[in-house]
Each structure stands twice: as structure tokens, then as C-alpha cells.
Scaffold this motif. Sequence first.
Motif, PDB file in Angstrom:
ATOM      1  N   GLY A 299       0.817  -1.190   0.000  1.00 38.27           N
ATOM      2  CA  GLY A 299       0.000   0.000   0.000  1.00 38.27           C
ATOM      3  C   GLY A 299       0.857   1.248   0.000  1.00 38.27           C
ATOM      4  N   ILE A 300       0.322   2.327   0.503  1.00 35.10           N
ATOM      5  CA  ILE A 300       1.024   3.606   0.486  1.00 35.10           C
ATOM      6  C   ILE A 300       2.104   3.659   1.566  1.00 35.10           C
ATOM      7  CG2 ILE A 300      -0.659   4.692   2.039  1.00 35.10           C
ATOM      8  CD1 ILE A 300      -0.244   7.312   0.539  1.00 35.10           C
ATOM      9  N   ALA A 301       3.216   4.331   1.251  1.00 33.20           N
ATOM     10  CA  ALA A 301       4.261   4.602   2.234  1.00 33.20           C
ATOM     11  C   ALA A 301       3.768   5.687   3.191  1.00 33.20           C
ATOM     12  CB  ALA A 301       5.539   5.064   1.536  1.00 33.20           C
ATOM     13  N   LEU A 302       3.930   5.454   4.476  1.00 28.47           N
ATOM     14  CA  LEU A 302       3.447   6.394   5.471  1.00 28.47           C
ATOM     15  C   LEU A 302       4.555   7.323   5.957  1.00 28.47           C
ATOM     16  CD1 LEU A 302       1.113   4.149   7.698  1.00 28.47           C
ATOM     17  CD2 LEU A 302       0.554   5.476   5.638  1.00 28.47           C
ATOM     18  N   THR A 303       4.172   8.539   6.291  1.00 27.37           N
ATOM     19  CA  THR A 303       5.071   9.514   6.898  1.00 27.37           C
ATOM     20  C   THR A 303       5.361   9.090   8.345  1.00 27.37           C
ATOM     21  OG1 THR A 303       3.235  10.826   7.723  1.00 27.37           O
ATOM     22  CG2 THR A 303       4.054  11.366   5.512  1.00 27.37           C
ATOM     23  N   PRO A 304       6.333   9.714   9.019  1.00 28.33           N
ATOM     24  CA  PRO A 304       6.547   9.392  10.438  1.00 28.33           C
ATOM     25  C   PRO A 304       5.266   9.526  11.257  1.00 28.33           C
ATOM     26  CG  PRO A 304       8.394  10.656   9.615  1.00 28.33           C
ATOM     27  CD  PRO A 304       7.375  10.632   8.506  1.00 28.33           C
ATOM     28  N   LYS A 305       4.451  10.528  10.968  1.00 26.26           N
ATOM     29  CA  LYS A 305       3.185  10.693  11.679  1.00 26.26           C
ATOM     30  C   LYS A 305       2.252   9.515  11.389  1.00 26.26           C
ATOM     31  CE  LYS A 305      -0.789  13.850  12.039  1.00 26.26           C
ATOM     32  NZ  LYS A 305      -1.371  15.127  11.539  1.00 26.26           N
ATOM     33  N   GLY A 306       2.172   9.122  10.120  1.00 24.14           N
ATOM     34  CA  GLY A 306       1.323   7.997   9.750  1.00 24.14           C
ATOM     35  C   GLY A 306       1.824   6.697  10.340  1.00 24.14           C
ATOM     36  N   ARG A 307       3.148   6.504  10.340  1.00 20.84           N
ATOM     37  CA  ARG A 307       3.721   5.273  10.894  1.00 20.84           C
ATOM     38  C   ARG A 307       3.512   5.208  12.408  1.00 20.84           C
ATOM     39  NH1 ARG A 307       7.503   1.445   9.340  1.00 20.84           N
ATOM     40  NH2 ARG A 307       7.543  -0.115  11.005  1.00 20.84           N
ATOM     41  N   ALA A 308       3.619   6.349  13.074  1.00 17.14           N
ATOM     42  CA  ALA A 308       3.371   6.375  14.519  1.00 17.14           C
ATOM     43  C   ALA A 308       1.934   5.975  14.821  1.00 17.14           C
ATOM     44  CB  ALA A 308       3.679   7.766  15.078  1.00 17.14           C
ATOM     45  N   LEU A 309       0.999   6.455  14.003  1.00  9.42           N
ATOM     46  CA  LEU A 309      -0.402   6.086  14.200  1.00  9.42           C
ATOM     47  C   LEU A 309      -0.595   4.596  13.921  1.00  9.42           C
ATOM     48  CD1 LEU A 309      -3.331   6.770  14.790  1.00  9.42           C
ATOM     49  CD2 LEU A 309      -3.580   7.519  12.397  1.00  9.42           C
ATOM     50  N   TYR A 310       0.025   4.088  12.872  1.00 11.10           N
ATOM     51  CA  TYR A 310      -0.073   2.656  12.572  1.00 11.10           C
ATOM     52  C   TYR A 310       0.452   1.824  13.744  1.00 11.10           C
ATOM     53  CZ  TYR A 310       1.120  -1.937  10.801  1.00 11.10           C
ATOM     54  OH  TYR A 310       1.228  -3.299  10.671  1.00 11.10           O
ATOM     55  N   ASP A 311       1.643   2.173  14.243  1.00 11.71           N
ATOM     56  CA  ASP A 311       2.234   1.415  15.343  1.00 11.71           C
ATOM     57  C   ASP A 311       1.349   1.482  16.587  1.00 11.71           C
ATOM     58  OD1 ASP A 311       4.379   0.703  13.777  1.00 11.71           O
ATOM     59  OD2 ASP A 311       5.699   2.277  14.542  1.00 11.71           O
ATOM     60  N   GLN A 312       0.783   2.662  16.840  1.00 12.96           N
ATOM     61  CA  GLN A 312      -0.103   2.837  17.996  1.00 12.96           C
ATOM     62  C   GLN A 312      -1.337   1.936  17.887  1.00 12.96           C
ATOM     63  OE1 GLN A 312      -1.617   6.905  18.576  1.00 12.96           O
ATOM     64  NE2 GLN A 312      -3.585   5.995  19.148  1.00 12.96           N
ATOM     65  N   LEU A 313      -1.930   1.917  16.713  1.00 17.52           N
ATOM     66  CA  LEU A 313      -3.156   1.133  16.517  1.00 17.52           C
ATOM     67  C   LEU A 313      -2.867  -0.366  16.542  1.00 17.52           C
ATOM     68  CD1 LEU A 313      -4.927   3.278  13.765  1.00 17.52           C
ATOM     69  CD2 LEU A 313      -5.336   3.270  16.238  1.00 17.52           C
ATOM     70  N   LEU A 314      -1.704  -0.761  16.019  1.00 16.41           N
ATOM     71  CA  LEU A 314      -1.350  -2.173  16.063  1.00 16.41           C
ATOM     72  C   LEU A 314      -1.106  -2.618  17.507  1.00 16.41           C
ATOM     73  CD1 LEU A 314      -0.783  -4.667  14.301  1.00 16.41           C
ATOM     74  CD2 LEU A 314       1.641  -4.027  14.341  1.00 16.41           C
ATOM     75  N   THR A 315      -0.410  -1.778  18.270  1.00 19.69           N
ATOM     76  CA  THR A 315      -0.165  -2.093  19.681  1.00 19.69           C
ATOM     77  C   THR A 315      -1.486  -2.156  20.445  1.00 19.69           C
ATOM     78  OG1 THR A 315       2.008  -1.035  19.616  1.00 19.69           O
ATOM     79  CG2 THR A 315       1.007  -1.321  21.776  1.00 19.69           C
ATOM     80  N   GLU A 316      -2.363  -1.224  20.153  1.00 22.61           N
ATOM     81  CA  GLU A 316      -3.672  -1.193  20.808  1.00 22.61           C
ATOM     82  C   GLU A 316      -4.453  -2.469  20.504  1.00 22.61           C
ATOM     83  OE1 GLU A 316      -7.703   1.526  20.441  1.00 22.61           O
ATOM     84  OE2 GLU A 316      -5.754   2.519  20.190  1.00 22.61           O
ATOM     85  N   THR A 317      -4.407  -2.898  19.245  1.00 20.29           N
ATOM     86  CA  THR A 317      -5.100  -4.128  18.862  1.00 20.29           C
ATOM     87  C   THR A 317      -4.549  -5.323  19.618  1.00 20.29           C
ATOM     88  OG1 THR A 317      -5.495  -3.279  16.630  1.00 20.29           O
ATOM     89  CG2 THR A 317      -5.666  -5.657  16.933  1.00 20.29           C
ATOM     90  N   ARG A 318      -3.232  -5.427  19.666  1.00 17.73           N
ATOM     91  CA  ARG A 318      -2.599  -6.593  20.284  1.00 17.73           C
ATOM     92  C   ARG A 318      -2.718  -6.579  21.799  1.00 17.73           C
ATOM     93  NH1 ARG A 318       1.648  -9.475  16.964  1.00 17.73           N
ATOM     94  NH2 ARG A 318       0.878  -9.207  14.842  1.00 17.73           N
ATOM     95  N   SER A 319      -3.008  -5.424  22.373  1.00 12.40           N
ATOM     96  CA  SER A 319      -3.281  -5.394  23.809  1.00 12.40           C
ATOM     97  C   SER A 319      -4.666  -5.956  24.112  1.00 12.40           C
ATOM     98  CB  SER A 319      -3.167  -3.960  24.339  1.00 12.40           C
ATOM     99  OG  SER A 319      -4.229  -3.154  23.849  1.00 12.40           O
ATOM    100  N   LYS A 320      -5.537  -5.912  23.105  1.00 10.15           N
ATOM    101  CA  LYS A 320      -6.893  -6.473  23.256  1.00 10.15           C
ATOM    102  C   LYS A 320      -6.893  -7.965  22.922  1.00 10.15           C
ATOM    103  CE  LYS A 320      -9.026  -2.123  21.701  1.00 10.15           C
ATOM    104  NZ  LYS A 320      -9.735  -1.479  20.553  1.00 10.15           N
ATOM    105  N   VAL A 321      -6.299  -8.299  21.768  1.00 10.39           N
ATOM    106  CA  VAL A 321      -6.240  -9.695  21.321  1.00 10.39           C
ATOM    107  C   VAL A 321      -4.862  -9.931  20.718  1.00 10.39           C
ATOM    108  CG1 VAL A 321      -7.253 -11.487  19.863  1.00 10.39           C
ATOM    109  CG2 VAL A 321      -8.702  -9.638  20.725  1.00 10.39           C
ATOM    110  N   ARG A 322      -4.076 -10.760  21.371  1.00 10.44           N
ATOM    111  CA  ARG A 322      -2.770 -11.094  20.803  1.00 10.44           C
ATOM    112  C   ARG A 322      -2.925 -12.363  19.983  1.00 10.44           C
ATOM    113  NH1 ARG A 322       1.954  -8.937  21.584  1.00 10.44           N
ATOM    114  NH2 ARG A 322       3.856 -10.029  20.989  1.00 10.44           N
TER     115      ARG A 322
END
Length: 464
Positions: A299-322
Amino acid sequence: MGQYVAASEIRAAFSAAMSAMYRTEVPAYGTLMELVAEVNGKVLATDPALRHSLDATNSLGRISEERHGAIRLGTPAELAMMRRVFAVMGMFPVGYYDLSEAGVPVHSTAFRPVGEDALSINPFRVFTSLLRLDLIADETLRAEAEAVLNKRQIFTDEAVALVEQAEKSGSLDKADADRFVGEVLETFRWHDKANVSEDMYHRLHDAHRLMADVVSFKGPHINHLTPRTLDIDAVQDLMPSRAIAPKAIVEGPPTRACPILLRQTSFKALEEPVSFRSEDGPWKSGSHTARFGEIEQRGIALTPKGRALYDQLLTETRSKVRPAADGSNAEAYVAALGETFKQFPDDWAGIRAVGLGYFTYSLTAAGEKSAPRPDADIETLIADGLVRFDPITYEDFLPVSAAGIFQSNLGDDAAQEFQASPNQMRFEADLGTAVLNEFDHYAAIEQASFESCLAALGKLQAAE
């Protein structure tokens, strides 16, 4: 000496040779290639907007040729020489990946072409990992593994000589380029005779399965080649119909209308017969599991801001269901991932508006025919239909996703805990050069397209 061959031509020849070799070694890879080609054809036939975007960004022709491979090296000397080998093919180290944070004792980079023209000719990439023996707790085993690795030579003498020749001359002629491809291919070939005894293999295996794969064999056999699909969910659903069992979940972001970064899936690694060294002379039969099939959607390459949001959301997901290694909670994980990522805009205009992704800018047909108002800015030019923007494809990798693929193919009990231990300075010292920062690279591509677009409009205005 004949005419020099361009690095991109050597890379294309090597990629084709690697694909042919791997197809012979792992027949299921051929089945996977056929499935991906079928799915991509259907997507392009039913999505004219995607076809137009790929065509506009000079990306359409590369889809069917696109591959990435992965290898695992054992010593700094192997890594430094591999850098020189890939440089002959116009491939350079981009990004630093610490996989220890996800339970895999390696750190890595991706060797790939970096220019738009080179990528459009052949975007072959090799995700290259270096074993971190310092992360293995057993000091005695570490020393034994290091001794085994230091004895092996993974490159043929002819390959080394041709690399040195290319470095002196700037390239190779056709005959030498053909020899180079054949000689370097030997480094990536599967060898079924181990460098170690069965006992040592099992001790390495018990320390970490990836450690056994790196240390036990003559060279860094290519452990997968990955085609690019335009609909990874369709491939995942269709794999069982081709007698291929996919891993339980697709790694990376969820299904989206506007894909971001990288999504990956694979089929389980093959159990292959191998022979182990024996003190009394005869080889001893055994088995090893390492090589598998993988598919990716970019998909699209993300900026540092976009990558930070991606990492945050992935961490949030895995804190709910690993996600469980055996796939038992796959449905719950996929549902949580989709719900959490609703926070990430899912249209190109929305992604661009808040600075989450990188885009290229170009003139539309209307823009090529008429100059804009002298005081118009880029947003006005876009609104007036004179300039278009297209997502820049993410050409790199994600450490958590890579580790997820590794672990799913090393076995359900392969996940281990290591203290996150990034050491980019050490990796670059072993590599012999700095890696290219992917964010700087994508930002430069975007800025160059922006300036080129405005310069073209300026010429049009001056000509009126």
C-alpha cells in the motif's frame, strides 16, 4: 571486453534465475505464482481506477515481475560481502529492522533498488537478516555456533572475483554478468547436508529454531520468494482450493479501501529431508523445516506521523487480542484489528490532508494544456483539476509482520522473549555502510515530484 551491462539488467536476470531455481526446489511456489497472477488479472479487470493509478505512476508493468526474497546470514563478514554482491545488481540497504522486539534473534535490512526507473525495470528486494548470537543465553552454544559459522564460505571464489572486477570496472560485460548470476545463485541454493551433527542441530533448534536454520547449513538458502498481489484476502481465501494451507491471519494492517504499508501471508514451511554429520563417518538422516511460500500486498508509504499512528493502533489491537500461534483466536484478532483501525482515514484525500502518507504529484491532461492562475497554490491546482496526486508505494518491510511470518513458519512454540535490543550502529559497522533512511527517501521522492510539477506548470505559464 564487451559492452557493460546495466545493474538493473543484472538484477532482472538474477531475479528470474532465482525464481526458476526456487520453483524447482519448492513446487508449491509455482502454484502460488499461478494463483497470484489469476487474482491480479481479475482485480485489474474490475478496478479501472486502480489500473489507471498504477499506469500513471509507471507501476503497472512491474506487478507481475515483482518479488522479494529473504535470507539469514551468520557473520558480519557474510553481511559485508553480501552488500557488495547486491551493489553489482543495483541494490542498496534501506532501513534497519530490530526483530528482537518480536522474539526473533536477528536484525535486518532490505537490499533493493531505490530509483523510480530502477524500480520500474525490476523491483527485486532481499530482506537480509544477521543472526544475533549475543541474544542467545547459552554461552557454550554461542561459542560452538560461532566456530561453525567462521569455518564456512558462502560465496564461490568466482563470485568474489567477479564482484571485485565489477567494483574496479564499474560493471560487467554480458559474458561476465551471466557468470556472475550463475555463481551468486549458488549462495542461495538449498543444500541438504548439514554442517553440524544431529545433536548440535537439536541444541541449536532448542535455543531458537531460526538459529538452527542459520548455523546448520552450508549457506543462506533462500527461504521464500514473495510475489505481489493486488488482493491478498482473495489469495488467502483461494489458497486451500489449490491444496495450500495459509497461515491463520494476514500480517500487517486490516483490509482497507486504500491499502497502507504492507500486508503479508504465507503457507506453512516444508519439512525437508537433510543429512547430519556423524562422528563414525556415515551421514545420518533427519529433517529440517524452514522454507515456505509468502504473498504480499503493498500500500502507500506512510510519513513518520502515519507510521506512529499505525504502530499505535497495532499495539492497541494486540493489547486487546494477541494472535495465537496456532490461529485459534484468528477471527477475534481480525475483528479487533478492523475495529481499531477505523481511527486511520481510509481515503487518499483524507490521508493526504492530515499528512499520514507520501504522494507523487503530476499534471492532469487539463494541466498539460493550460497554465494555472499566477497566484494559485498546489491545493487550488488540485481543486481545479490541473494536478493529480497518487500514493507512493511502500517498498520496505515491517518488523512485527516479518517476525510474525518467521514464527508461523518456525513452529507454534518458536515465539520467545528477548529484551528489545536495537543496535543500528553495530549493524551498520558490520555492513560496512549506513542504511538509507526510508522516510527521508520517500519524502525526497514526494518533494521532487512536487517541484517537477510546479516547474512544468511554470513553463506552461511562461509560454503563454
